[in-house]
Design an enzyme around this catalytic site. Sequence first.
Site, PDB file in Angstrom:
ATOM      1  N   THR A 107      -3.872  -6.874  -7.233  1.00  0.00           N
ATOM      2  CA  THR A 107      -3.349  -7.420  -5.981  1.00  0.00           C
ATOM      3  C   THR A 107      -4.300  -8.493  -5.468  1.00  0.00           C
ATOM      4  O   THR A 107      -5.524  -8.337  -5.524  1.00  0.00           O
ATOM      5  CB  THR A 107      -3.170  -6.316  -4.922  1.00  0.00           C
ATOM      6  OG1 THR A 107      -4.414  -5.657  -4.691  1.00  0.00           O
ATOM      7  CG2 THR A 107      -2.119  -5.316  -5.365  1.00  0.00           C
TER       8      THR A 107
ATOM      9  N   ASP B 147      -5.477  -2.138  -7.134  1.00  0.00           N
ATOM     10  CA  ASP B 147      -5.179  -2.516  -5.751  1.00  0.00           C
ATOM     11  C   ASP B 147      -6.494  -2.948  -5.109  1.00  0.00           C
ATOM     12  O   ASP B 147      -7.176  -2.172  -4.446  1.00  0.00           O
ATOM     13  CB  ASP B 147      -4.555  -1.343  -5.002  1.00  0.00           C
ATOM     14  CG  ASP B 147      -3.999  -1.763  -3.652  1.00  0.00           C
ATOM     15  OD1 ASP B 147      -4.131  -2.950  -3.300  1.00  0.00           O
ATOM     16  OD2 ASP B 147      -3.442  -0.902  -2.949  1.00  0.00           O
ATOM     17  N   ALA B 148      -6.830  -4.208  -5.337  1.00  0.00           N
ATOM     18  CA  ALA B 148      -8.140  -4.725  -4.956  1.00  0.00           C
ATOM     19  C   ALA B 148      -8.083  -5.751  -3.833  1.00  0.00           C
ATOM     20  O   ALA B 148      -9.055  -5.976  -3.132  1.00  0.00           O
ATOM     21  CB  ALA B 148      -8.809  -5.367  -6.182  1.00  0.00           C
ATOM     22  N   LYS B 149      -6.920  -6.416  -3.693  1.00  0.00           N
ATOM     23  CA  LYS B 149      -6.702  -7.437  -2.662  1.00  0.00           C
ATOM     24  C   LYS B 149      -7.809  -8.485  -2.669  1.00  0.00           C
ATOM     25  O   LYS B 149      -8.362  -8.854  -1.637  1.00  0.00           O
ATOM     26  CB  LYS B 149      -6.561  -6.789  -1.283  1.00  0.00           C
ATOM     27  CG  LYS B 149      -5.387  -5.798  -1.218  1.00  0.00           C
ATOM     28  CD  LYS B 149      -5.281  -5.138   0.136  1.00  0.00           C
ATOM     29  CE  LYS B 149      -4.100  -4.172   0.179  1.00  0.00           C
ATOM     30  NZ  LYS B 149      -4.322  -2.960  -0.658  1.00  0.00           N
ATOM     31  N   ARG B 150      -8.089  -8.990  -3.852  1.00  0.00           N
ATOM     32  CA  ARG B 150      -9.106 -10.022  -4.000  1.00  0.00           C
ATOM     33  C   ARG B 150      -8.519 -11.388  -3.678  1.00  0.00           C
ATOM     34  O   ARG B 150      -7.325 -11.547  -3.486  1.00  0.00           O
ATOM     35  CB  ARG B 150      -9.683  -9.997  -5.415  1.00  0.00           C
ATOM     36  CG  ARG B 150     -10.415  -8.715  -5.779  1.00  0.00           C
ATOM     37  CD  ARG B 150     -11.610  -8.473  -4.873  1.00  0.00           C
ATOM     38  NE  ARG B 150     -12.510  -7.460  -5.425  1.00  0.00           N
ATOM     39  CZ  ARG B 150     -12.578  -6.194  -5.042  1.00  0.00           C
ATOM     40  NH1 ARG B 150     -11.775  -5.767  -4.099  1.00  0.00           N
ATOM     41  NH2 ARG B 150     -13.439  -5.352  -5.597  1.00  0.00           N
TER      42      ARG B 150
END
Length: 273
Positions: free
Chosen positions: A121, A94-97
């Site tokens: 993510t 869950d990094a939202k890169r």
Amino acid sequence: MNKEQLFQQIREKKSFLCVGLDTDIQKIPRFLLDTTDAIFAFNKEIVDATHDLAVAYKPNLAFYESLGVNGWNSLEKTVNYIRYNYPDLFIIADAKRGDIGNTSSLYARAFFDSMDFDAVTVAPYMGEDSVKPFLTYVDRWVILLALTSNKGADDFQYMSEDGERLFERVLKYSSEWGDEENMMYVVGATRAETLSDIRKIVPDHFLLVPGVGAQGGSLAEVARYGMNKQCGLLVNSSRQIIYASSGEDFAAKARSAAQEVQTEMAGLLDQYL
């Protein structure tokens, strides 16, 4: 892990539970601080206690990055431990890169080659070229932010132009970049009825659904509006499970909390599949 393998795990375990490893050094049981790696020790106990009830684990990278090099080491040890001991589990970064193409290529290399995650993510705001590098990896997944469960989702995601809301446009455009074999979507549980609109656009994709449990989302409503013929859901629960107790029984209490969710999921799978 490909789509069929993931669905097989769901069928075998009668579960579509994703346990969020949002491991906060300030919230874990204090006695673990005496160990050489408290974060890893906590994660290991949680995974050992719940691995047969969950199909996925989702470390939120902020909790590890905040601890610098030691946090990254704990994260890597956690991923390696799951891979070695429970190889059939799906692991999400869950990094939202999301950045320009060459930077995204390095993010993809970090999470898929170096860290061996199944999925990451990704934020869609910078468009197709920021997402495509993640999609070049076989049997790895992009989980694109579409409709989130936080209060600030109202700021942009529900903006409408010609009757089409922004999150719907994100779904339509991005569904052409990949397919249901390599792309999922983050869709919050706190407005579950919106899942029926989402399913009109992406009927066959998996959806990663946060917001059930501590954030107040209803699992039954998520299944009602969001489940498809292959389940198509990974429902995340973090705090409700991993912080079910702050004592020495934390792992046993986490299992009990996960068991409660899994039991409800088993009933929903029987109902809809």
